[in-house]
Design a protein around this motif. Sequence first.
Motif, PDB file in Angstrom:
ATOM      1  N   ILE A 108       0.849  -1.193   0.000  1.00  0.00           N
ATOM      2  CA  ILE A 108       0.000   0.000   0.000  1.00  0.00           C
ATOM      3  C   ILE A 108       0.885   1.244   0.000  1.00  0.00           C
ATOM      4  O   ILE A 108       1.814   1.358   0.791  1.00  0.00           O
ATOM      5  N   LEU A 109       0.582   2.154  -0.901  1.00  0.00           N
ATOM      6  CA  LEU A 109       1.292   3.434  -0.965  1.00  0.00           C
ATOM      7  C   LEU A 109       0.432   4.510  -0.319  1.00  0.00           C
ATOM      8  O   LEU A 109      -0.697   4.757  -0.748  1.00  0.00           O
ATOM      9  N   PHE A 110       0.947   5.133   0.738  1.00  0.00           N
ATOM     10  CA  PHE A 110       0.273   6.252   1.390  1.00  0.00           C
ATOM     11  C   PHE A 110       0.902   7.548   0.878  1.00  0.00           C
ATOM     12  O   PHE A 110       2.124   7.690   0.874  1.00  0.00           O
ATOM     13  N   VAL A 111       0.059   8.475   0.472  1.00  0.00           N
ATOM     14  CA  VAL A 111       0.532   9.752  -0.082  1.00  0.00           C
ATOM     15  C   VAL A 111       0.022  10.888   0.788  1.00  0.00           C
ATOM     16  O   VAL A 111      -1.189  11.028   0.999  1.00  0.00           O
ATOM     17  N   ASN A 112       0.946  11.683   1.301  1.00  0.00           N
ATOM     18  CA  ASN A 112       0.584  12.806   2.166  1.00  0.00           C
ATOM     19  C   ASN A 112       1.673  13.863   2.052  1.00  0.00           C
ATOM     20  O   ASN A 112       2.831  13.552   1.772  1.00  0.00           O
ATOM     21  N   VAL A 113       1.322  15.112   2.282  1.00  0.00           N
ATOM     22  CA  VAL A 113       2.291  16.186   2.106  1.00  0.00           C
ATOM     23  C   VAL A 113       3.489  16.045   3.042  1.00  0.00           C
ATOM     24  O   VAL A 113       4.610  16.439   2.702  1.00  0.00           O
ATOM     25  N   HIS A 114       3.292  15.454   4.236  1.00  0.00           N
ATOM     26  CA  HIS A 114       4.398  15.244   5.184  1.00  0.00           C
ATOM     27  C   HIS A 114       4.334  13.831   5.765  1.00  0.00           C
ATOM     28  O   HIS A 114       3.252  13.330   6.072  1.00  0.00           O
ATOM     29  N   PHE A 115       5.492  13.215   5.925  1.00  0.00           N
ATOM     30  CA  PHE A 115       5.632  11.938   6.633  1.00  0.00           C
ATOM     31  C   PHE A 115       6.981  11.955   7.345  1.00  0.00           C
ATOM     32  O   PHE A 115       7.841  12.798   7.070  1.00  0.00           O
ATOM     33  N   SER A 116       7.192  11.022   8.232  1.00  0.00           N
ATOM     34  CA  SER A 116       8.511  10.874   8.863  1.00  0.00           C
ATOM     35  C   SER A 116       9.548  10.596   7.766  1.00  0.00           C
ATOM     36  O   SER A 116       9.241   9.939   6.763  1.00  0.00           O
TER      37      SER A 116
END
Length: 257
Positions: A4-12
């Motif tokens: 699964i690819l999670f896409v968000n403007v910020h991640f660790s």
Amino acid sequence: MKTILFVNVHFSPYLTGGGSIVAERIAKGLEKESNIILFSVKYGNSISIEEHGLDYNITSVVLTISKPSSYISFHRNSTVAECIVRICQKYKQDLVHFHSIQTMGIEMVQSVNNLGIKSIVTIHDSWWLCERQFLWHEDQIFCGQVKYIDHGTCLYCTANAFDMTARAEILKSLYANFDAVVHVSTFMKNLYESSGMVNSNVHTIENGVDVPRPAKRVPWKKRKRCILDFSEGMPLTKASILSLILRSERPSIAVLQ
């Protein structure tokens, strides 16, 4: 094991708080049963890609991009779209889960659709309805549209009427094509639907915040602890405010993100 690819403007390792924490915790909750790829962006002077192994089944991919110089490049962002195609080709995702994607552009959603990969989106705010994300005017005053979004009203608020209208039509089409849409409140779900955003598989998962019980108000100067709540905003803004308060004479400060 699915990927699964999670896409968000910020991640660790560049997590800043707000909805980004929610997105990352959802991802970590699935790591025992899935391979998790986190994709986010940050601004820099040159384009580069970093990969960070956060856990056994979690890899964080961070794309450094230069700040977009025009309205179209800001809202489309072909550089991010090209990168997500390479990520999908490398990791062979079974599902892409989009979260807050402001500054990442809408072209990457189109690219995932073109690859034929299933995708869902969790709506954390009004970005899909408002180019400024939070339904506020340029002076950051709330625009007052709470029943539905009237783009005729929005024309008085934008400096790019043609591009804003084109953006709205593209987003409406992309929203309809998601395999599922998740809202975090009934209010936002209703606002989107009344504004013409339609999808055949919509779910609502409430934030679950309890209404505070009535309490005796304590004057500011008598409080033993200062509590800051950062729900959204640019990292530099947060850091500057926090730095100022830490230099104050408050004996105890709690920071909530």
